[in-house]
Design an enzyme around this catalytic site. Structure first.
Site, PDB file in Angstrom:
ATOM      1  N   ARG A  56       0.857  -1.192   0.000  1.00 58.99           N
ATOM      2  CA  ARG A  56       0.000   0.000   0.000  1.00 58.99           C
ATOM      3  C   ARG A  56       0.886   1.233   0.000  1.00 58.99           C
ATOM      4  O   ARG A  56       2.103   1.141   0.140  1.00 58.99           O
ATOM      5  CB  ARG A  56      -1.029  -0.006   1.143  1.00 58.99           C
ATOM      6  CG  ARG A  56      -0.669  -0.641   2.427  1.00 58.99           C
ATOM      7  CD  ARG A  56       0.463  -0.001   3.166  1.00 58.99           C
ATOM      8  NE  ARG A  56       0.262   1.428   3.322  1.00 58.99           N
ATOM      9  CZ  ARG A  56       1.224   2.301   3.536  1.00 58.99           C
ATOM     10  NH1 ARG A  56       2.497   1.923   3.607  1.00 58.99           N
ATOM     11  NH2 ARG A  56       0.981   3.578   3.671  1.00 58.99           N
ATOM     12  N   GLY A  57       0.246   2.408  -0.147  1.00 59.75           N
ATOM     13  CA  GLY A  57       1.008   3.644  -0.325  1.00 59.75           C
ATOM     14  C   GLY A  57       1.052   3.946  -1.817  1.00 59.75           C
ATOM     15  O   GLY A  57       1.319   3.051  -2.629  1.00 59.75           O
ATOM     16  N   ALA A  58       0.792   5.208  -2.159  1.00 56.91           N
ATOM     17  CA  ALA A  58       0.546   5.547  -3.561  1.00 56.91           C
ATOM     18  C   ALA A  58       1.678   5.134  -4.524  1.00 56.91           C
ATOM     19  O   ALA A  58       1.445   4.391  -5.487  1.00 56.91           O
ATOM     20  CB  ALA A  58       0.233   7.039  -3.666  1.00 56.91           C
ATOM     21  N   GLN A 183      -1.450   2.346   9.961  1.00 57.47           N
ATOM     22  CA  GLN A 183      -0.206   2.466   9.181  1.00 57.47           C
ATOM     23  C   GLN A 183       0.844   3.268   9.946  1.00 57.47           C
ATOM     24  O   GLN A 183       2.039   3.074   9.742  1.00 57.47           O
ATOM     25  CB  GLN A 183      -0.503   3.146   7.832  1.00 57.47           C
ATOM     26  CG  GLN A 183      -1.309   2.315   6.856  1.00 57.47           C
ATOM     27  CD  GLN A 183      -2.783   2.598   6.963  1.00 57.47           C
ATOM     28  OE1 GLN A 183      -3.298   2.958   8.029  1.00 57.47           O
ATOM     29  NE2 GLN A 183      -3.507   2.448   5.867  1.00 57.47           N
ATOM     30  N   ASP A 224      -1.870  10.908  -1.936  1.00 55.99           N
ATOM     31  CA  ASP A 224      -2.316   9.873  -2.878  1.00 55.99           C
ATOM     32  C   ASP A 224      -2.677  10.462  -4.231  1.00 55.99           C
ATOM     33  O   ASP A 224      -2.610   9.783  -5.251  1.00 55.99           O
ATOM     34  CB  ASP A 224      -3.496   9.102  -2.305  1.00 55.99           C
ATOM     35  CG  ASP A 224      -3.003   8.168  -1.214  1.00 55.99           C
ATOM     36  OD1 ASP A 224      -2.812   8.637  -0.078  1.00 55.99           O
ATOM     37  OD2 ASP A 224      -2.748   6.990  -1.524  1.00 55.99           O
ATOM     38  N   ASN A 234      -5.257  12.366   0.796  1.00 55.30           N
ATOM     39  CA  ASN A 234      -4.316  11.535   1.569  1.00 55.30           C
ATOM     40  C   ASN A 234      -5.142  10.754   2.588  1.00 55.30           C
ATOM     41  O   ASN A 234      -6.378  10.906   2.666  1.00 55.30           O
ATOM     42  CB  ASN A 234      -3.246  12.410   2.235  1.00 55.30           C
ATOM     43  CG  ASN A 234      -2.075  11.585   2.767  1.00 55.30           C
ATOM     44  OD1 ASN A 234      -1.509  10.778   2.022  1.00 55.30           O
ATOM     45  ND2 ASN A 234      -1.722  11.756   4.022  1.00 55.30           N
ATOM     46  N   LYS A 235      -4.478   9.944   3.344  1.00 58.65           N
ATOM     47  CA  LYS A 235      -5.149   9.067   4.319  1.00 58.65           C
ATOM     48  C   LYS A 235      -6.153   9.834   5.175  1.00 58.65           C
ATOM     49  O   LYS A 235      -5.880  10.955   5.610  1.00 58.65           O
ATOM     50  CB  LYS A 235      -4.072   8.407   5.186  1.00 58.65           C
ATOM     51  CG  LYS A 235      -4.557   7.489   6.292  1.00 58.65           C
ATOM     52  CD  LYS A 235      -5.497   6.404   5.811  1.00 58.65           C
ATOM     53  CE  LYS A 235      -4.914   5.580   4.674  1.00 58.65           C
ATOM     54  NZ  LYS A 235      -5.953   4.734   4.023  1.00 58.65           N
TER      55      LYS A 235
HETATM   56  O1  MRU Z   1      -4.429   3.243   2.369  1.00 63.16           O
HETATM   57  P1  MRU Z   1      -2.954   3.440   2.205  1.00 63.16           P
HETATM   58  O2  MRU Z   1      -2.147   2.891   3.333  1.00 63.16           O
HETATM   59  O3  MRU Z   1      -2.470   2.986   0.854  1.00 63.16           O
HETATM   60  O4  MRU Z   1      -2.795   5.003   2.253  1.00 63.16           O
HETATM   61  C1  MRU Z   1      -1.517   5.550   2.067  1.00 63.16           C
HETATM   62  C2  MRU Z   1      -1.475   6.991   2.297  1.00 63.16           C
HETATM   63  O5  MRU Z   1      -2.477   7.658   2.441  1.00 63.16           O
HETATM   64  C3  MRU Z   1      -0.137   7.605   2.236  1.00 63.16           C
HETATM   65  O6  MRU Z   1      -0.041   8.683   3.123  1.00 63.16           O
HETATM   66  C4  MRU Z   1       0.071   8.101   0.804  1.00 63.16           C
HETATM   67  O7  MRU Z   1      -0.097   7.052  -0.099  1.00 63.16           O
HETATM   68  C5  MRU Z   1       1.376   8.697   0.615  1.00 63.16           C
HETATM   69  S1  MRU Z   1       2.575   7.420   0.535  1.00 63.16           S
HETATM   70  C6  MRU Z   1       4.004   8.023  -0.023  1.00 63.16           C
END
Ligand code: MRU
Length: 322
Positions: A56-58, A183, A224, A234-235
């Protein structure tokens, strides 16, 4: 139980193995308790790993999708169908669609590896730019995980914290635990521990009182998807942080690669927000579970990409990126 060493090289986070062939990733759902790898042998299995948040993470899901498309091409799957399945795995992070588009004309493992390496390089560059925003003794608050795990290596917001720490500008990091999937307390704290950066996990709801007590100098997050006007998805919980940071006159910085900037999407209202299973919150009662929120550009003090520090008005400072 003895702690396992956290040696988070890009290849440990996600890689392509010719032998198989397969895409192998560190299963982030099991961290920090166990370091277990997950092997995916088809594009559908990579898509499931993305959807179920084994990775996970963009930027990291973009890299995984690139490897997944290469896997499809190597194993004789229909590449267009594979791209559709991968692209539908999660809706909010634009990096997924971006990476698949990058791979379209050359869906090879070599190209996917190059894209992975470039993404990590972008992180190193943006981290160096973001460190310019820190003053000696900074106490930063971060949310979710925007570290190496989220980007395929080094990290965006956590990369900035690492760079600031190396320059002796950072005193400590407050890590928002990031409900409901934690996370922050599972992944970011684990990465900061490995980097030797002083940190403390806080309940998400503790951020305002720490700010009021004068214990937070800035908020640093990843993204994201960044719309053309600077509105940033973002999250979930990032928007709340932005509002309370603004109330306390504390800057919020977004650190993200240009693969996260989506100039085709005019504003945050146009960003699709993923709704995840209610069971992530409660298995007993009805629940609503938006996984992301949108922080208006006006609440963001700076957006940092590999090209430098961009300030409002974002419609013009981001447009200059193309
Ligand atoms: O649901 P996730 O864990 O994929 O969400 C990730 C986030 O919101 C991160 O803050 C975002 O992707 C930036 S990662 C460099």
């Amino acid at each position: 139980m003895a702690r396992q060493a956290n040696d988070l090289t890009p290849e440990r986070i996600v890689r392509y193995e010719e032998d198989g062939p397969r895409v192998v990733l560190l299963d982030q759902r099991r961290l920090p308790v166990e370091q277990v790898e997950l092997a995916c042998r088809s594009a559908a299995e990579v898509a499931a790993a993305i959807h179920d948040m084994a990775i996970r993470g963009a930027p990291a899901i973009g890299v995984a999708a690139a490897y997944g498309l290469a896997l499809a091409a190597e194993t004789g799957e229909d590449v267009d169908e594979a791209a559709a399945v991968l692209g539908a795995a999660r809706p909010t992070a634009v990096n997924l669609a971006w990476a698949l588009e990058q791979m379209r004309d050359d869906p090879t493992p070599a190209h996917a590896r190059a894209l992975h390496e470039e993404e990590v390089e972008r992180c190193r560059s943006m981290a160096a730019h973001a460190a310019e925003l820190f003053r000696r003794g900074t106490r930063a608050l971060t949310h979710c995980n925007a570290g190496g795990l989220a980007t395929g290596g080094y990290g965006s917001a956590v990369g900035a914290l690492r760079a600031a720490w190396e320059l002796d500008l950072l005193e400590r990091v407050w890590v928002g635990e990031t409900r409901p999937l934690l996370q922050g307390s599972r992944l970011t704290a684990w990465e900061l521990e490995a980097a030797g950066i002083p940190h403390a996990v806080i309940a998400d709801s503790a951020a305002a009182s720490l700010m009021a007590a004068g214990e937070v100098d800035c908020v640093v997050t990843g993204a994201d998807r960044i719309a053309a006007n600077g509105d940033t998805a973002n999250k979930i919980g990032t928007y709340s942080l932005a509002v309370i940071a603004s109330h306390h006159h504390i800057p919020l910085y977004v650190v993200a690669p240009t693969s996260t900037v989506d100039l085709v999407t005019p504003s945050g209202a146009d960003i699709p927000i993923e709704e995840r299973a209610p069971e992530e919150i409660t298995t007993r009662f009805p629940a609503r579970n938006p996984a992301f929120d949108v922080t208006p550009g006006e609440l963001i003090a700076a957006i940092v990409t590999e090209h430098g520090v961009h300030r409002a008005p974002y419609a013009s400072s981001l447009a200059a990126l193309v």
